[in-house]
Design a protein around this motif. Structure first.
Motif, PDB file in Angstrom:
ATOM      1  N   GLU A  79       0.855  -1.187   0.000  1.00 15.99           N
ATOM      2  CA  GLU A  79       0.000   0.000   0.000  1.00 15.99           C
ATOM      3  C   GLU A  79       0.890   1.236   0.000  1.00 15.99           C
ATOM      4  O   GLU A  79       1.875   1.319   0.747  1.00 15.99           O
ATOM      5  CB  GLU A  79      -0.900   0.014   1.247  1.00 15.99           C
ATOM      6  N   LEU A  80       0.524   2.225  -0.862  1.00 15.46           N
ATOM      7  CA  LEU A  80       1.293   3.460  -0.960  1.00 15.46           C
ATOM      8  C   LEU A  80       0.365   4.666  -0.984  1.00 15.46           C
ATOM      9  O   LEU A  80      -0.795   4.557  -1.396  1.00 15.46           O
ATOM     10  CB  LEU A  80       2.139   3.479  -2.239  1.00 15.46           C
ATOM     11  N   ARG A  81       0.912   5.820  -0.597  1.00 13.22           N
ATOM     12  CA  ARG A  81       0.194   7.088  -0.650  1.00 13.22           C
ATOM     13  C   ARG A  81       0.941   8.029  -1.583  1.00 13.22           C
ATOM     14  O   ARG A  81       2.152   8.192  -1.459  1.00 13.22           O
ATOM     15  CB  ARG A  81       0.095   7.714   0.743  1.00 13.22           C
ATOM     16  N   TRP A  82       0.229   8.632  -2.529  1.00 18.91           N
ATOM     17  CA  TRP A  82       0.810   9.628  -3.428  1.00 18.91           C
ATOM     18  C   TRP A  82       0.494  11.009  -2.856  1.00 18.91           C
ATOM     19  O   TRP A  82      -0.657  11.449  -2.866  1.00 18.91           O
ATOM     20  CB  TRP A  82       0.223   9.482  -4.829  1.00 18.91           C
ATOM     21  N   VAL A  83       1.529  11.709  -2.377  1.00 18.40           N
ATOM     22  CA  VAL A  83       1.351  12.960  -1.640  1.00 18.40           C
ATOM     23  C   VAL A  83       2.103  14.098  -2.325  1.00 18.40           C
ATOM     24  O   VAL A  83       3.251  13.941  -2.742  1.00 18.40           O
ATOM     25  CB  VAL A  83       1.852  12.812  -0.186  1.00 18.40           C
ATOM     26  N   ALA A  84       1.442  15.233  -2.465  1.00 23.03           N
ATOM     27  CA  ALA A  84       2.080  16.438  -3.013  1.00 23.03           C
ATOM     28  C   ALA A  84       1.527  17.652  -2.277  1.00 23.03           C
ATOM     29  O   ALA A  84       0.329  17.739  -2.012  1.00 23.03           O
ATOM     30  CB  ALA A  84       1.814  16.557  -4.506  1.00 23.03           C
ATOM     31  N   SER A  85       2.392  18.586  -1.945  1.00 24.22           N
ATOM     32  CA  SER A  85       2.002  19.812  -1.230  1.00 24.22           C
ATOM     33  C   SER A  85       1.207  19.501   0.028  1.00 24.22           C
ATOM     34  O   SER A  85       0.261  20.204   0.370  1.00 24.22           O
ATOM     35  CB  SER A  85       1.193  20.730  -2.164  1.00 24.22           C
ATOM     36  N   GLY A  86       1.589  18.432   0.699  1.00 34.65           N
ATOM     37  CA  GLY A  86       0.947  18.056   1.954  1.00 34.65           C
ATOM     38  C   GLY A  86      -0.409  17.391   1.807  1.00 34.65           C
ATOM     39  O   GLY A  86      -1.071  17.115   2.809  1.00 34.65           O
ATOM     40  N   THR A  87      -0.838  17.118   0.578  1.00 33.55           N
ATOM     41  CA  THR A  87      -2.151  16.522   0.339  1.00 33.55           C
ATOM     42  C   THR A  87      -2.005  15.171  -0.337  1.00 33.55           C
ATOM     43  O   THR A  87      -1.241  15.030  -1.304  1.00 33.55           O
ATOM     44  CB  THR A  87      -3.009  17.430  -0.552  1.00 33.55           C
ATOM     45  N   GLU A  88      -2.745  14.189   0.155  1.00 31.36           N
ATOM     46  CA  GLU A  88      -2.761  12.878  -0.485  1.00 31.36           C
ATOM     47  C   GLU A  88      -3.752  12.911  -1.637  1.00 31.36           C
ATOM     48  O   GLU A  88      -4.936  13.179  -1.444  1.00 31.36           O
ATOM     49  CB  GLU A  88      -3.140  11.787   0.517  1.00 31.36           C
ATOM     50  N   LEU A  89      -3.256  12.642  -2.851  1.00 31.98           N
ATOM     51  CA  LEU A  89      -4.094  12.671  -4.041  1.00 31.98           C
ATOM     52  C   LEU A  89      -4.581  11.284  -4.440  1.00 31.98           C
ATOM     53  O   LEU A  89      -5.742  11.116  -4.832  1.00 31.98           O
ATOM     54  CB  LEU A  89      -3.315  13.282  -5.215  1.00 31.98           C
ATOM     55  N   LEU A  90      -3.675  10.335  -4.366  1.00 31.30           N
ATOM     56  CA  LEU A  90      -3.987   8.977  -4.795  1.00 31.30           C
ATOM     57  C   LEU A  90      -3.518   7.975  -3.748  1.00 31.30           C
ATOM     58  O   LEU A  90      -2.540   8.211  -3.034  1.00 31.30           O
ATOM     59  CB  LEU A  90      -3.292   8.652  -6.126  1.00 31.30           C
ATOM     60  N   ARG A  91      -4.221   6.865  -3.699  1.00 26.19           N
ATOM     61  CA  ARG A  91      -3.773   5.739  -2.884  1.00 26.19           C
ATOM     62  C   ARG A  91      -3.548   4.562  -3.824  1.00 26.19           C
ATOM     63  O   ARG A  91      -4.384   4.273  -4.681  1.00 26.19           O
ATOM     64  CB  ARG A  91      -4.795   5.385  -1.810  1.00 26.19           C
ATOM     65  N   GLU A  92      -2.405   3.928  -3.688  1.00 24.27           N
ATOM     66  CA  GLU A  92      -2.041   2.851  -4.609  1.00 24.27           C
ATOM     67  C   GLU A  92      -1.942   1.511  -3.900  1.00 24.27           C
ATOM     68  O   GLU A  92      -1.448   1.418  -2.781  1.00 24.27           O
ATOM     69  CB  GLU A  92      -0.697   3.159  -5.282  1.00 24.27           C
ATOM     70  N   ARG A  93      -2.412   0.484  -4.595  1.00 25.03           N
ATOM     71  CA  ARG A  93      -2.116  -0.897  -4.204  1.00 25.03           C
ATOM     72  C   ARG A  93      -1.246  -1.483  -5.304  1.00 25.03           C
ATOM     73  O   ARG A  93      -1.623  -1.467  -6.476  1.00 25.03           O
ATOM     74  CB  ARG A  93      -3.373  -1.738  -4.024  1.00 25.03           C
ATOM     75  N   ARG A  94      -0.084  -1.983  -4.931  1.00 29.56           N
ATOM     76  CA  ARG A  94       0.901  -2.515  -5.883  1.00 29.56           C
ATOM     77  C   ARG A  94       1.125  -3.995  -5.596  1.00 29.56           C
ATOM     78  O   ARG A  94       1.420  -4.377  -4.460  1.00 29.56           O
ATOM     79  CB  ARG A  94       2.206  -1.735  -5.752  1.00 29.56           C
ATOM     80  N   THR A  95       0.996  -4.811  -6.622  1.00 32.23           N
ATOM     81  CA  THR A  95       1.181  -6.249  -6.497  1.00 32.23           C
ATOM     82  C   THR A  95       2.288  -6.693  -7.437  1.00 32.23           C
ATOM     83  O   THR A  95       2.214  -6.448  -8.647  1.00 32.23           O
ATOM     84  CB  THR A  95      -0.113  -7.010  -6.826  1.00 32.23           C
ATOM     85  N   VAL A  96       3.315  -7.319  -6.892  1.00 29.45           N
ATOM     86  CA  VAL A  96       4.478  -7.726  -7.667  1.00 29.45           C
ATOM     87  C   VAL A  96       4.766  -9.198  -7.397  1.00 29.45           C
ATOM     88  O   VAL A  96       4.768  -9.635  -6.243  1.00 29.45           O
ATOM     89  CB  VAL A  96       5.709  -6.867  -7.303  1.00 29.45           C
ATOM     90  N   ALA A  97       4.984  -9.955  -8.470  1.00 35.63           N
ATOM     91  CA  ALA A  97       5.289 -11.384  -8.323  1.00 35.63           C
ATOM     92  C   ALA A  97       6.373 -11.785  -9.309  1.00 35.63           C
ATOM     93  O   ALA A  97       6.395 -11.322 -10.454  1.00 35.63           O
ATOM     94  CB  ALA A  97       4.041 -12.218  -8.560  1.00 35.63           C
ATOM     95  N   ALA A  98       7.274 -12.658  -8.852  1.00 33.42           N
ATOM     96  CA  ALA A  98       8.347 -13.177  -9.693  1.00 33.42           C
ATOM     97  C   ALA A  98       8.131 -14.664  -9.923  1.00 33.42           C
ATOM     98  O   ALA A  98       7.918 -15.418  -8.969  1.00 33.42           O
ATOM     99  CB  ALA A  98       9.703 -12.941  -9.029  1.00 33.42           C
ATOM    100  N   THR A  99       8.188 -15.094 -11.203  1.00 34.09           N
ATOM    101  CA  THR A  99       7.884 -16.475 -11.559  1.00 34.09           C
ATOM    102  C   THR A  99       8.939 -17.031 -12.494  1.00 34.09           C
ATOM    103  O   THR A  99       9.326 -16.369 -13.471  1.00 34.09           O
ATOM    104  CB  THR A  99       6.511 -16.570 -12.251  1.00 34.09           C
ATOM    105  N   GLU A 100       9.379 -18.252 -12.247  1.00 28.14           N
ATOM    106  CA  GLU A 100      10.332 -18.905 -13.136  1.00 28.14           C
ATOM    107  C   GLU A 100       9.623 -19.368 -14.404  1.00 28.14           C
ATOM    108  O   GLU A 100       8.535 -19.930 -14.361  1.00 28.14           O
ATOM    109  CB  GLU A 100      10.965 -20.104 -12.432  1.00 28.14           C
ATOM    110  N   LEU A 101      10.246 -19.110 -15.561  1.00 23.14           N
ATOM    111  CA  LEU A 101       9.706 -19.554 -16.840  1.00 23.14           C
ATOM    112  C   LEU A 101      10.515 -20.707 -17.421  1.00 23.14           C
ATOM    113  O   LEU A 101       9.962 -21.710 -17.854  1.00 23.14           O
ATOM    114  CB  LEU A 101       9.682 -18.392 -17.839  1.00 23.14           C
ATOM    115  N   THR A 102      11.836 -20.542 -17.469  1.00 24.64           N
ATOM    116  CA  THR A 102      12.756 -21.569 -17.952  1.00 24.64           C
ATOM    117  C   THR A 102      14.027 -21.480 -17.115  1.00 24.64           C
ATOM    118  O   THR A 102      14.111 -20.697 -16.166  1.00 24.64           O
ATOM    119  CB  THR A 102      13.119 -21.351 -19.441  1.00 24.64           C
ATOM    120  N   ASP A 103      15.045 -22.227 -17.507  1.00 21.57           N
ATOM    121  CA  ASP A 103      16.324 -22.161 -16.804  1.00 21.57           C
ATOM    122  C   ASP A 103      17.042 -20.837 -17.038  1.00 21.57           C
ATOM    123  O   ASP A 103      17.973 -20.496 -16.307  1.00 21.57           O
ATOM    124  CB  ASP A 103      17.238 -23.305 -17.251  1.00 21.57           C
TER     125      ASP A 103
END
Length: 280
Positions: free
Chosen positions: A108-132
């Protein structure tokens, strides 16, 4: 560089470090990012604050114009004026990990500028093996407008600079003596692929290849922002020709899956790995 980080692993091997609080000047729009990201053999395929663009921070989300606030870093393109130093930089602030495993996380992240939160982000990251010799980085971000008024996302292109529609997912790649090859399923070269939508886009260096695939479940297909000759970088364009409005409580979601491979792939190999990476 940071007071909190985690390491992504594939089959037990480290392939990326995620920096949650990089210590950077305000004008670089500090934000969490992945760096270094490596192939399975250990070749680094990202750069952090390179001399040519100090505000390029590995792999992450960067937007040059959120209701006039700069979450990209560096100068702001002002219509009829050009790149201009402004005191308008925002920051993405790590709040918490909802999930944290060796092969991925939800943040979870907060996008803040000039002391105001404009956006709230949810970021999902995954790493997966494909081949060798290849693995995939699955990166999804959702931006929610938490203010009581509409918020719009823009780019230098929407502010009067044609061809510069950067803003969204962005990967600053490894710079080498020779510019990387860039290609899609049916086009070759920076001039032919930049600013156009494509199912996938490959950037191939001397001993590595990155293959980017837009995998968002939507009818909208963002054009790719591509640089190869000046510097190696690939991103998706949230605001290619028009500003992207986000109503109060509204959410923008994008998913990009990137194949990270040792060696230089041809079109057939790139397409096959993308199919494997984005398949359910």
């Amino acid at each position: 560089m940071t007071d909190e980080s985690l390491v992504l692993r594939v089959a037990g091997r480290p392939v990326g470090r995620y920096l949650t609080r990089p210590e950077l000047p305000v004008r670089l729009s500090p934000r969490p990012c992945l760096h270094p990201v490596t192939t399975l053999s250990g070749t680094a395929v990202t750069e952090l604050s390179p001399a040519d663009h100090l505000h390029h921070l590995g792999v992450g989300v960067a937007v040059p114009d959120v209701e006039g606030h700069n979450f990209w870093g560096g100068r702001t393109h002002v219509r009829d004026q050009g790149p201009t130093e402004l005191d308008n930089h925002g920051s993405q602030r790590h709040t918490a990990f909802q999930l944290r495993d060796p092969d991925g996380f939800v943040e979870e992240l907060r996008w803040v500028a000039s002391g105001t939160e404009l956006l709230r982000e949810r970021r999902t990251v995954a790493a997966t093996e494909l081949t060798d010799t290849a693995w995939a980085l699955d990166f999804t971000f959702s931006l929610t407008n938490i203010t009581r008024a509409p918020v719009s996302i823009g780019s230098p292109a929407t502010n009067g600079r044609p061809g510069a529609a950067y803003g969204g997912f962005f990967w600053r790649a490894r710079k080498e003596a020779a510019a990387p090859r860039v290609f899609t399923a049916d086009a070759e070269g920076e001039a032919e692929v930049h600013g156009r939508p494509a199912d996938w886009l490959a950037l191939a260096g001397g001993t590595w290849t990155l293959v980017f695939a837009g995998a968002t479940q939507t009818t909208r297909r963002d054009p790719w922002f591509v640089r190869a000759d000046e510097y190696p970088g690939v991103g998706s364009s949230l605001a290619a020709t028009d500003r992207l409005p986000v109503e109060p409580g509204g959410t923008v979601v994008r998913r990009v899956v990137t194949v990270v491979a040792d060696g230089t792939l041809d079109r057939g190999e790139a397409a096959a790995l993308v199919r494997k990476a984005v398949s359910p």
